[in-house]
Design a protein around this motif. Structure first.
Motif, PDB file in Angstrom:
ATOM      1  N   MET A   1       3.912 -14.111 -11.076  1.00  0.00           N
ATOM      2  CA  MET A   1       3.440 -12.641 -11.261  1.00  0.00           C
ATOM      3  C   MET A   1       2.242 -12.395 -12.717  1.00  0.00           C
ATOM      4  O   MET A   1       1.723 -11.859 -12.591  1.00  0.00           O
ATOM      5  N   LYS A   2       3.516 -12.910 -13.626  1.00  0.00           N
ATOM      6  CA  LYS A   2       3.047 -11.886 -14.861  1.00  0.00           C
ATOM      7  C   LYS A   2       1.276 -12.873 -15.271  1.00  0.00           C
ATOM      8  O   LYS A   2       0.862 -12.686 -16.021  1.00  0.00           O
ATOM      9  N   ARG A   3       1.399 -13.840 -14.751  1.00  0.00           N
ATOM     10  CA  ARG A   3       0.471 -14.641 -14.740  1.00  0.00           C
ATOM     11  C   ARG A   3      -0.839 -14.058 -14.094  1.00  0.00           C
ATOM     12  O   ARG A   3      -2.307 -14.051 -13.985  1.00  0.00           O
ATOM     13  N   LYS A   4      -1.020 -13.732 -12.848  1.00  0.00           N
ATOM     14  CA  LYS A   4      -1.752 -13.007 -11.940  1.00  0.00           C
ATOM     15  C   LYS A   4      -2.426 -11.482 -12.953  1.00  0.00           C
ATOM     16  O   LYS A   4      -3.021 -11.484 -12.132  1.00  0.00           O
ATOM     17  N   VAL A  99       2.022  -6.261 -10.715  1.00  0.00           N
ATOM     18  CA  VAL A  99       3.107  -7.145 -10.516  1.00  0.00           C
ATOM     19  C   VAL A  99       3.419  -8.248 -11.690  1.00  0.00           C
ATOM     20  O   VAL A  99       2.681  -7.763 -13.057  1.00  0.00           O
ATOM     21  N   ALA A 100       4.616  -8.442 -11.567  1.00  0.00           N
ATOM     22  CA  ALA A 100       4.907  -9.315 -12.854  1.00  0.00           C
ATOM     23  C   ALA A 100       5.355 -11.236 -12.683  1.00  0.00           C
ATOM     24  O   ALA A 100       5.385 -10.646 -10.991  1.00  0.00           O
ATOM     25  N   GLU A 101       5.357 -11.900 -12.417  1.00  0.00           N
ATOM     26  CA  GLU A 101       5.373 -13.097 -12.373  1.00  0.00           C
ATOM     27  C   GLU A 101       5.254 -13.725 -13.645  1.00  0.00           C
ATOM     28  O   GLU A 101       4.865 -14.013 -14.944  1.00  0.00           O
ATOM     29  N   ALA A 102       6.486 -15.239 -13.004  1.00  0.00           N
ATOM     30  CA  ALA A 102       6.871 -16.165 -14.584  1.00  0.00           C
ATOM     31  C   ALA A 102       5.505 -16.945 -14.129  1.00  0.00           C
ATOM     32  O   ALA A 102       4.614 -17.329 -13.481  1.00  0.00           O
TER      33      ALA A 102
END
Length: 110
Positions: A1-4, A99-102
């Motif tokens: 999500m972080k990457r998004k 959003v938070a994405e690993a």
């Protein structure tokens, strides 16, 4: 999500920088209806839409690119501020989400 999120922000920053360069080369002035002193734009976004700054970056020619959004209303706006203090609204919309994405495993860019 972080990457998004990072991808979204980078895309937004790139688009905003391109728009800023177009505005600068077309000779738009402070009289443009989408541009005003930064304080006035920030106040309008806060009072009119409940938006606060969510991210910031430095674009071409030291232009400051900012993403404003409201968790309550879901509205969002992208602004570009020139070193002289003129801020232009370059994009806006609805359905903003944090959003938070690993991050993917090292060596896996997919």
């Amino acid at each position: 999500m972080k990457r998004k999120i990072d991808t979204l922000h980078l895309t937004a920053l790139g688009a905003a920088t391109a728009v800023l360069m177009t505005i600068a080369t077309q000779g738009h002035t402070q009289g443009s209806r989408n541009c005003a002193p930064r304080a006035a734009v920030v106040e309008r976004l806060a009072e009119g839409y409940g938006e606060t700054r969510q991210s910031i970056g430095l674009g071409a020619n030291n232009a400051m690119v900012e993403v404003f959004a409201s968790d309550e209303t879901g509205t969002w706006s992208i602004t570009v501020t020139s070193p002289g203090g003129l801020t232009c609204l370059v994009a806006s919309g609805q359905s903003f989400e944090k959003v938070a994405e690993a991050l993917p495993a090292k060596g896996n860019d997919a």
